[in-house]
Design a protein around this motif. Structure first.
Motif, PDB file in Angstrom:
ATOM      1  N   VAL A 153     -24.589  98.982  39.198  1.00 34.03           N
ATOM      2  CA  VAL A 153     -23.463  99.433  40.022  1.00 34.03           C
ATOM      3  C   VAL A 153     -23.992 100.337  41.121  1.00 34.03           C
ATOM      4  O   VAL A 153     -24.817 101.227  40.870  1.00 34.03           O
ATOM      5  N   ARG A 154     -23.488 100.115  42.306  1.00 32.25           N
ATOM      6  CA  ARG A 154     -23.771 101.034  43.415  1.00 32.25           C
ATOM      7  C   ARG A 154     -22.468 101.697  43.844  1.00 32.25           C
ATOM      8  O   ARG A 154     -21.480 101.021  44.131  1.00 32.25           O
ATOM      9  N   ASP A 155     -22.462 103.022  43.864  1.00 29.96           N
ATOM     10  CA  ASP A 155     -21.339 103.784  44.387  1.00 29.96           C
ATOM     11  C   ASP A 155     -21.896 104.751  45.420  1.00 29.96           C
ATOM     12  O   ASP A 155     -22.439 105.802  45.077  1.00 29.96           O
ATOM     13  N   GLY A 156     -21.806 104.374  46.679  1.00 27.75           N
ATOM     14  CA  GLY A 156     -22.374 105.203  47.740  1.00 27.75           C
ATOM     15  C   GLY A 156     -23.883 105.300  47.593  1.00 27.75           C
ATOM     16  O   GLY A 156     -24.589 104.293  47.561  1.00 27.75           O
ATOM     17  N   ASN A 157     -24.362 106.523  47.463  1.00 28.67           N
ATOM     18  CA  ASN A 157     -25.799 106.755  47.361  1.00 28.67           C
ATOM     19  C   ASN A 157     -26.315 106.757  45.924  1.00 28.67           C
ATOM     20  O   ASN A 157     -27.491 107.050  45.702  1.00 28.67           O
ATOM     21  N   LEU A 158     -25.458 106.464  44.958  1.00 32.49           N
ATOM     22  CA  LEU A 158     -25.880 106.461  43.561  1.00 32.49           C
ATOM     23  C   LEU A 158     -25.892 105.036  43.018  1.00 32.49           C
ATOM     24  O   LEU A 158     -24.893 104.316  43.111  1.00 32.49           O
ATOM     25  N   VAL A 159     -27.024 104.641  42.434  1.00 31.36           N
ATOM     26  CA  VAL A 159     -27.175 103.312  41.855  1.00 31.36           C
ATOM     27  C   VAL A 159     -27.569 103.476  40.396  1.00 31.36           C
ATOM     28  O   VAL A 159     -28.517 104.200  40.077  1.00 31.36           O
ATOM     29  N   THR A 160     -26.841 102.803  39.502  1.00 33.68           N
ATOM     30  CA  THR A 160     -27.167 102.829  38.079  1.00 33.68           C
ATOM     31  C   THR A 160     -27.350 101.395  37.582  1.00 33.68           C
ATOM     32  O   THR A 160     -26.874 100.443  38.196  1.00 33.68           O
ATOM     33  N   ALA A 161     -28.047 101.273  36.452  1.00 34.68           N
ATOM     34  CA  ALA A 161     -28.268  99.942  35.875  1.00 34.68           C
ATOM     35  C   ALA A 161     -28.576 100.065  34.402  1.00 34.68           C
ATOM     36  O   ALA A 161     -29.030 101.113  33.925  1.00 34.68           O
ATOM     37  N   ASN A 162     -28.333  98.966  33.674  1.00 31.55           N
ATOM     38  CA  ASN A 162     -28.774  98.930  32.284  1.00 31.55           C
ATOM     39  C   ASN A 162     -30.241  98.501  32.241  1.00 31.55           C
ATOM     40  O   ASN A 162     -30.826  98.126  33.254  1.00 31.55           O
ATOM     41  N   GLY A 163     -30.827  98.542  31.063  1.00 22.76           N
ATOM     42  CA  GLY A 163     -32.256  98.331  30.940  1.00 22.76           C
ATOM     43  C   GLY A 163     -32.754  96.941  31.246  1.00 22.76           C
ATOM     44  O   GLY A 163     -33.948  96.747  31.464  1.00 22.76           O
ATOM     45  N   VAL A 164     -31.857  95.955  31.257  1.00 22.82           N
ATOM     46  CA  VAL A 164     -32.264  94.605  31.625  1.00 22.82           C
ATOM     47  C   VAL A 164     -31.647  94.181  32.958  1.00 22.82           C
ATOM     48  O   VAL A 164     -31.769  93.024  33.357  1.00 22.82           O
ATOM     49  N   GLY A 165     -31.035  95.122  33.650  1.00 24.59           N
ATOM     50  CA  GLY A 165     -30.404  94.829  34.934  1.00 24.59           C
ATOM     51  C   GLY A 165     -31.298  95.131  36.117  1.00 24.59           C
ATOM     52  O   GLY A 165     -30.806  95.462  37.204  1.00 24.59           O
ATOM     53  N   PHE A 166     -32.603  94.992  35.937  1.00 30.92           N
ATOM     54  CA  PHE A 166     -33.527  95.448  36.970  1.00 30.92           C
ATOM     55  C   PHE A 166     -33.495  94.597  38.238  1.00 30.92           C
ATOM     56  O   PHE A 166     -33.827  95.087  39.315  1.00 30.92           O
ATOM     57  N   ILE A 167     -33.085  93.334  38.137  1.00 31.14           N
ATOM     58  CA  ILE A 167     -32.983  92.517  39.357  1.00 31.14           C
ATOM     59  C   ILE A 167     -31.832  93.024  40.223  1.00 31.14           C
ATOM     60  O   ILE A 167     -32.007  93.279  41.422  1.00 31.14           O
ATOM     61  N   ASP A 168     -30.657  93.189  39.630  1.00 28.73           N
ATOM     62  CA  ASP A 168     -29.518  93.711  40.391  1.00 28.73           C
ATOM     63  C   ASP A 168     -29.764  95.161  40.825  1.00 28.73           C
ATOM     64  O   ASP A 168     -29.325  95.576  41.902  1.00 28.73           O
ATOM     65  N   PHE A 169     -30.455  95.938  39.986  1.00 26.78           N
ATOM     66  CA  PHE A 169     -30.820  97.300  40.360  1.00 26.78           C
ATOM     67  C   PHE A 169     -31.688  97.287  41.620  1.00 26.78           C
ATOM     68  O   PHE A 169     -31.448  98.057  42.569  1.00 26.78           O
ATOM     69  N   THR A 170     -32.685  96.422  41.633  1.00 27.41           N
ATOM     70  CA  THR A 170     -33.546  96.282  42.806  1.00 27.41           C
ATOM     71  C   THR A 170     -32.727  95.962  44.041  1.00 27.41           C
ATOM     72  O   THR A 170     -32.874  96.597  45.098  1.00 27.41           O
ATOM     73  N   CYS A 171     -31.836  94.988  43.927  1.00 28.40           N
ATOM     74  CA  CYS A 171     -31.034  94.563  45.082  1.00 28.40           C
ATOM     75  C   CYS A 171     -30.095  95.665  45.551  1.00 28.40           C
ATOM     76  O   CYS A 171     -29.930  95.886  46.764  1.00 28.40           O
ATOM     77  N   ASN A 172     -29.468  96.376  44.622  1.00 26.95           N
ATOM     78  CA  ASN A 172     -28.585  97.476  45.006  1.00 26.95           C
ATOM     79  C   ASN A 172     -29.353  98.616  45.660  1.00 26.95           C
ATOM     80  O   ASN A 172     -28.855  99.243  46.606  1.00 26.95           O
ATOM     81  N   MET A 173     -30.548  98.895  45.177  1.00 27.38           N
ATOM     82  CA  MET A 173     -31.362  99.945  45.798  1.00 27.38           C
ATOM     83  C   MET A 173     -31.811  99.525  47.198  1.00 27.38           C
ATOM     84  O   MET A 173     -31.778 100.336  48.134  1.00 27.38           O
ATOM     85  N   LEU A 174     -32.226  98.280  47.351  1.00 23.09           N
ATOM     86  CA  LEU A 174     -32.621  97.790  48.679  1.00 23.09           C
ATOM     87  C   LEU A 174     -31.457  97.897  49.660  1.00 23.09           C
ATOM     88  O   LEU A 174     -31.636  98.285  50.823  1.00 23.09           O
ATOM     89  N   ALA A 175     -30.249  97.566  49.189  1.00 27.76           N
ATOM     90  CA  ALA A 175     -29.068  97.661  50.047  1.00 27.76           C
ATOM     91  C   ALA A 175     -28.748  99.109  50.385  1.00 27.76           C
ATOM     92  O   ALA A 175     -28.440  99.440  51.538  1.00 27.76           O
TER      93      ALA A 175
END
Length: 200
Positions: A153-175
């Motif tokens: 999940v991305r909410d503004g400048n904060l991005v969180t993820a579960n331990g196997v959500g690293f692909i979506d985490f990567t994409c949200n951080m890049l965005a």
């Protein structure tokens, strides 16, 4: 490279190797798809090597005391030791980053750590399941209404993820960092989720 373009990865002993394995090269090299804008640096409690869950030793660039004042993002890499004294020393780093509207990312137990320190109560977020987050965070956590049962999940400048959500985490951080165009980020997500190179 200017320190304002540094992304700092916070490593606690027994950090999870895989959770930033895509984000770091995506920032530093752009997967050959975009011109990289960021440098990658690691941060730990002291100058000694930090060992991952997989046994990989990393020699940090900065300690909690020498971390620069100016940087683009602070990324808390998950692992199995986010509940001791060393992890508590990360709280001021997160407070400083959020106060300056710096992008903050947290994955796996690092997201639960944020919950345990009241950082998730007023933002949309995720973790390793709501029940897990509530059990780990305890009374400090009151954000269940804003919990989202998705990989990241991305909410503004904060991005969180579960331990196997690293692909979506990567994409949200890049965005969040405007590191690449939306179509490029979508291509990264599709490629790594499918396990197939795009033919485009």
């Amino acid at each position: 490279m200017d320190s304002r373009k540094e992304v700092l990865f916070v490593l606690i002993p027994e950090y999870a190797d895989w959770e930033f394995a895509l984000l770091a090269p995506g920032l530093r090299r752009g997967f050959g798809m975009w011109e990289p804008q960021y440098d990658v640096r690691t941060v730990a409690a002291d100058e000694g090597p930090v060992m991952s869950i997989g046994g990989v030793r990393c020699l940090p660039d900065y300690t909690f005391q020498t971390i620069p004042d100016d940087y683009a993002a602070l990324v808390l890499v998950g692992g199995s030791n986010w509940w001791g004294e060393e992890a508590q020393r990360v709280v001021p780093l997160v407070e400083h980053a959020l106060a300056r509207q710096v992008v903050v990312g947290a994955i796996c137990d690092a997201s639960a750590f944020l919950g345990a320190n009241r950082f998730l109560n007023d933002v949309d977020h995720t973790s390793n399941g709501l029940a897990y987050l509530q059990s780990r965070a305890g009374a400090a956590y009151s954000g269940a209404a804003r919990y989202r049962d998705v990989p990241s999940v991305r909410d503004g400048n904060l991005v969180t993820a579960n331990g196997v959500g690293f692909i979506d985490f990567t994409c949200n951080m890049l965005a969040a960092l405007n590191a690449a165009q939306e179509k490029e980020i979508d291509a990264v997500r599709a490629t790594f989720k499918s396990g197939m190179f795009s033919q485009a």
